[in-house]
Design an enzyme around this catalytic site. Structure first.
Site, PDB file in Angstrom:
ATOM      1  N   SER A 101       0.809  -1.219   0.000  1.00  0.00           N
ATOM      2  CA  SER A 101       0.000   0.000   0.000  1.00  0.00           C
ATOM      3  C   SER A 101       0.845   1.273   0.000  1.00  0.00           C
ATOM      4  O   SER A 101       1.604   1.524  -0.926  1.00  0.00           O
ATOM      5  CB  SER A 101      -0.974  -0.043   1.182  1.00  0.00           C
ATOM      6  OG  SER A 101      -1.925   0.973   1.108  1.00  0.00           O
ATOM      7  N   ASP A 240      -2.413   6.369  -3.524  1.00  0.00           N
ATOM      8  CA  ASP A 240      -1.303   5.689  -2.855  1.00  0.00           C
ATOM      9  C   ASP A 240      -0.779   4.577  -3.758  1.00  0.00           C
ATOM     10  O   ASP A 240      -1.232   4.413  -4.891  1.00  0.00           O
ATOM     11  CB  ASP A 240      -1.722   5.164  -1.478  1.00  0.00           C
ATOM     12  CG  ASP A 240      -2.703   4.004  -1.552  1.00  0.00           C
ATOM     13  OD1 ASP A 240      -3.377   3.863  -2.591  1.00  0.00           O
ATOM     14  OD2 ASP A 240      -2.788   3.242  -0.577  1.00  0.00           O
ATOM     15  N   ASP A 242      -1.041   1.379  -4.074  1.00  0.00           N
ATOM     16  CA  ASP A 242      -1.880   0.335  -4.672  1.00  0.00           C
ATOM     17  C   ASP A 242      -3.242   0.854  -5.116  1.00  0.00           C
ATOM     18  O   ASP A 242      -4.101   0.074  -5.520  1.00  0.00           O
ATOM     19  CB  ASP A 242      -2.030  -0.858  -3.730  1.00  0.00           C
ATOM     20  CG  ASP A 242      -2.885  -0.571  -2.504  1.00  0.00           C
ATOM     21  OD1 ASP A 242      -2.898   0.592  -2.057  1.00  0.00           O
ATOM     22  OD2 ASP A 242      -3.522  -1.502  -1.984  1.00  0.00           O
ATOM     23  N   ASP A 244      -5.884   2.193  -3.618  1.00  0.00           N
ATOM     24  CA  ASP A 244      -7.154   2.046  -2.892  1.00  0.00           C
ATOM     25  C   ASP A 244      -7.469   3.244  -2.010  1.00  0.00           C
ATOM     26  O   ASP A 244      -8.478   3.244  -1.306  1.00  0.00           O
ATOM     27  CB  ASP A 244      -7.198   0.741  -2.086  1.00  0.00           C
ATOM     28  CG  ASP A 244      -6.195   0.695  -0.937  1.00  0.00           C
ATOM     29  OD1 ASP A 244      -5.366   1.623  -0.823  1.00  0.00           O
ATOM     30  OD2 ASP A 244      -6.236  -0.277  -0.156  1.00  0.00           O
TER      31      ASP A 244
END
EC number: 5.4.2.10
Length: 444
Positions: A101, A240, A242, A244
């Site tokens: 993340s 960010d 990833d 999400d």
């Protein structure tokens, strides 16, 4: 039963240190394959962010899944919500994301989605953990799984994102900066907004395996704010590593966090008759959000910190909008998990339908000053049980008189008590937080 490997968001750690090692990740792939192979299609999707370690871990997972007799479908760099969506459309048994993340490149992690695009149920995670205690036993050679790579995964997800934006609206005439944090959205987000008509200035779109979240992206929004001002853009959005979570920036350079994004989306849904129930935030949500929604007559509930808990409460209540101030925004009418691009499109829809700039849309909510003080304590002690601490908290709450909040909670990763106080006046809030912190320190 206590978990040995899975946290609230899969398995995560520093690359090269247990559990993020090639041998353990291969065994994790095998264990997951053993559990999932008892179901139907025996297909598992694998996506990753742009960390250099993703290649190594992808190969390890592929080997483990193959040994268990499952077919691995490799998608390359792909946002976490894209893996959730494509797991459903491919009718796969599960989706796996290799990502840490918003963390630096030297961390990585493995998280799973079930066939319906939601986090794995607890009983499935526990079954995988149980298999990890056994030695790997490979299936017969004729039953080994294969690995295939799909080349059009990004295009499929781009079209899905665009489908969540009304076809009668356009971003024509909008100038926006898009910061992909050198992460998984780098080859997707700019295309989504351009194809909907926006003029896009892209930054953080040159991943090299080492620069993910490095001075760019949603955890470093100053870069986005500076670019918006430099280019005289209407707004900016940053994701960010990833994809999400997101933050946004208005034309003045003001950084808009997840709480304010929730407010904008909920108000627009109310105005257009699409709101179902209320909004779920977390214990850390700013009280300004709660009061602003209250003014609109929109119910608000607080879940524990973590998008897993937000989603659980949304499902319990039947509500469709929820999220965290960190920028995890879940719009269940469109997605099954937090999706930065889709959430940004919901805000852009509000801009188009209200015919207002982003700065005007967020002006209906005023954030309260919020002060967080971390107090380290000795292992084995419980300062939160001390009478003096509870008395000071009660005293502060009385002084706030319903126009603020006090929250004390233990860190889940280190021996810290987090003291959070928010209220209308910053200096008063700082003084109150210090008073409580002193009592916590004195308790041991």
């Amino acid at each position: 039963m206590a978990r040995k490997y899975f946290g609230t968001d899969g398995v995560r750690g520093k690359v090269g240190e247990f559990p993020i090692t090639p041998d353990f990740v291969m065994k994790l792939g095998w264990a997951a394959g053993k559990v999932l192979s008892k179901k139907g299609t025996k297909k598992v999707l694998i996506g990753k962010d742009t960390r250099i370690s993703g290649y190594m871990l992808e190969s390890a997972l592929e080997a483990g899944l193959s040994a268990a007799g499952l077919k691995a479908i490799l998608m390359g760099p792909m946002p976490t919500p894209a893996v959730a969506y494509l797991t459903r459309t491919f009718r796969a048994e599960a989706g796996i994301v290799i990502s840490a993340s918003h963390n630096p490149f030297y961390d990585n992690g493995i998280k799973f989605f079930s066939a319906d695009g939601t986090k794995l149920p607890d009983d499935v995670e526990m079954a995988i953990e149980a298999e990890l205690d056994h030695e790997i036993k490979c299936v017969e050679s004729a039953d080994l799984g294969k690995a295939v790579r799909i080349e059009d995964a990004a295009g499929r997800y781009i079209e899905f994102c665009k489908s969540t934006f009304p076809s009668n609206l356009s971003l024509e005439g909008l100038k926006m900066v898009v910061d992909c944090g050198n992460g998984a959205t780098y080859h997707i987000a700019p295309s989504v907004f351009r194809e909907l008509g926006a003029e896009v200035i892209a930054i953080g779109c040159s991943p090299d395996g080492l620069n993910i979240n490095d001075g760019v992206g949603s955890t470093a929004p100053d870069a986005l704010a500076a670019k918006v001002l430099e280019c005289k853009a209407d707004l900016g959005v940053a994701f960010d590593g990833d994809g999400d979570r997101l933050v946004m920036v208005d034309h003045t350079g003001y950084i808009i966090d997840g709480d304010e994004i929730l407010y904008i989306i909920a108000r627009d849904a109310l105005r257009n008759g699409r709101l179902k129930g209320g909004v779920v935030g977390t214990l850390m949500a700013n009280m300004g959000l709660e009061l602003a929604l209250q003014t609109l007559g929109i119910p608000f509930a607080r879940a524990k910190v973590g998008d897993r808990y937000v989603l659980e409460m949304m499902n319990e209540k039947g509500w469709r909008i929820g999220g965290e101030n960190s920028g995890h925004i879940i719009c269940l009418d469109q997605t099954t998990t937090g999706d930065g691009i889709v959430a940004a499109l919901q805000v852009l829809m509000a801009i188009c339908t209200a015919e207002m700039p982003l700065a005007k849309l967020r002006s209906g909510m005023s954030k309260f000053p919020q002060v967080l003080v971390n107090v380290r304590f000795a292992e084995g002690k419980d300062p939160l049980a001390a009478d003096a601490v509870n008395q000071e908290v009660a005293k502060v709450e009385q002084e706030l008189a319903g126009r603020g909040r006090v929250l004390l909670r233990k860190s889940g990763t280190e021996p810290l008590i987090r003291v959070m106080v928010e209220g209308e006046h910053e200096q008063q809030v700082r003084d109150m937080a210090q008073r409580i912190a002193q009592q916590v320190e004195s308790a041991f």
